[in-house]
Design a protein around this motif. Structure first.
Motif: not given
Lengths: 213, 220
Positions: A11-35
């Motif tokens: 159950q914890g693994a599902i949480m870990t995967v979920a927050i990591s997936a959201v962070a990496i995706t949104v972080g990529f979009a934000l990273g494009v803007l910062v770049c």
């Protein structure tokens, strides 16, 4: 006994995967803007982008998570731990991904851009059809690498009360008095997720490589 | 939110102690990790098949799991396996074992990047295996991997913050304790963030200075 523990941490693994997936995706979009800000012709934007990258790469993720977790309520915004955790991970990974992207853009061969200009492509076409696709392919391995780092770093969200793998393992360790088993299972989960990530990454990378210029 | 700088000034001695422990843990763990990582990379390359198998597994495990989980296993699991460590000892050992795996990978890349011709030339002039490692490979590799080593050192400053979770009394633990004692958590954490930012930027400056100085000896 062991199996119930493994399922519990799942159950914890599902949480870990979920927050990591959201962070990496949104972080990529934000990273494009910062770049984009860092490569912008406007000096003020460049400075802002550089300051962002320097700050978020200079502060430990744990401190960033604590800061967001306590700063937001202090200015009147009450967020649950999960949201604070996702915000912290996203802001931090965006800085790293912006730097990777910048490296990708700077490594697009000048000859390719010149050739595109010669055949009459305009600036917008050159960006969308030449520079962007090549830069994305160049940074893909770095994105996979960043996803692996982020997955591991996400263990710190247990500190702000998010029930991820590490938090579940802590609870398990204190309720069963068997920390070695609990944290070994937790480690095995992270290892497994990372193996899947890097395996998936390399096969995707090979697929992308078929269109190499 | 009312920021009160007097709070921080009053606890300045504590903050200084925390900073000293952070730097001690960082440099202690990093340099021991550097030495162990070098040993691991040499044993992986010249130690035979079994050493390579075991050390590959070690490096893979350390790089594939979070530092926090490793610390928990060491600090909370250690006593059950007969390894009863104080927080500072567990922190130092944890940081050493963790960083050694990354340093070993950096050194491996460095060894692989040295042109074969240099080694062949050394063999031709009659140097022994040990001489080749010590006089040709190590100096050349050090220059090649220097930027990666400096990068790793700056990453490790930030990892020391995680040690606060197993109650090592370093900067993060000291300042968050001050923050919660005075109900000024946001201010304290902000100060903490700025302190780390400063340490990381200064480390980067020193690193670029060293790179500039040693860059003069670069051959390849």
């Amino acid at each position: 006994m062991l199996w119930t523990h493994i399922i519990l941490l799942g159950q914890g693994a599902i949480m870990t995967v979920a927050i990591s997936a959201v962070a990496i995706t949104v972080g990529f979009a934000l990273g494009v803007l910062v770049c984009a800000a860092r490569l912008s012709p406007v000096a003020g934007l460049r400075g802002l982008g550089a300051a962002y990258v320097s700050f978020f790469r200079g502060v430990p993720l744990l401190v960033m998570l604590l800061l967001i977790y306590h700063l937001l309520p202090a200015i009147g915004i009450d967020v649950p731990g999960v949201v604070a955790a996702i915000i912290g991970l996203t802001l931090s990974t965006a800085a790293y991904q912006a730097e990777n992207l910048r490296g990708g853009f700077l490594n697009v061969g000048t000859g390719l851009v010149e050739a595109a200009r010669m055949v009459g492509l305009n600036a917008r076409q050159i960006l969308l059809r030449i520079r962007l696709p090549i830069a994305l392919r160049l940074v893909f391995p770095a994105v996979v690498n960043e996803a692996i780092m982020l997955l591991k770093a996400s263990s710190l969200v247990s500190v702000v009360g998010v029930a991820d793998i590490t938090r579940d393992a802590q609870n398990l360790a204190s309720s069963t008095y068997r920390p070695i088993e609990a944290f070994t299972i937790a480690g095995a989960y992270y290892l497994l997720l990372n193996i899947v990530l890097s395996g998936g990454g390399s096969s995707l990378s090979r697929m992308l490589g078929r269109h190499r210029a | 939110m009312n920021f009160d700088p007097a709070l921080i000034l009053a606890s300045l001695p504590d903050v200084a102690t925390g900073m000293a422990i952070t730097i001690l843990m960082w440099l202690g763990g990093s340099f021991m990790g550097l030495a162990l990582g070098l040993a691991v990379s040499i044993a992986r390359r010249w130690g035979g098949r079994w050493a390579r198998l075991v050390l590959d597994a070690y490096v893979g495990l350390m790089r594939g799991t979070p530092f926090l989980v490793q610390l928990f296993l060491l600090y909370y699991g250690g006593p059950y396996a007969g390894l009863d460590l104080e927080p500072v000892q567990a922190g130092l050992l944890g940081l050493t074992l963790y960083s050694a795996a990354y340093f070993a990978e950096i050194f491996r890349g460095g060894f692989e990047a040295i042109p074969r011709g240099h080694v062949e030339a050394a063999v031709c002039v009659g140097l022994t295996q040990a001489q080749i490692i010590r006089r040709i490979l190590l100096p050349e590799m050090t220059l090649l991997v220097l930027p990666s080593l400096i990068n790793m050192f700056t990453l490790l400053v930030k990892e020391t913050a995680v040690l606060s979770i197993i109650t090592v009394p370093e900067l993060t633990m000291v300042i968050t304790a001050i923050g919660s004692a005075n109900f000024a958590f946001a201010e304290a954490t902000f100060l903490l963030a700025v302190s780390y930012w400063a340490i990381v930027e200064i480390t980067g400056l020193i690193g670029r200075f060293i790179e500039g100085r040693l860059g003069r000896y670069r051959l390849v």
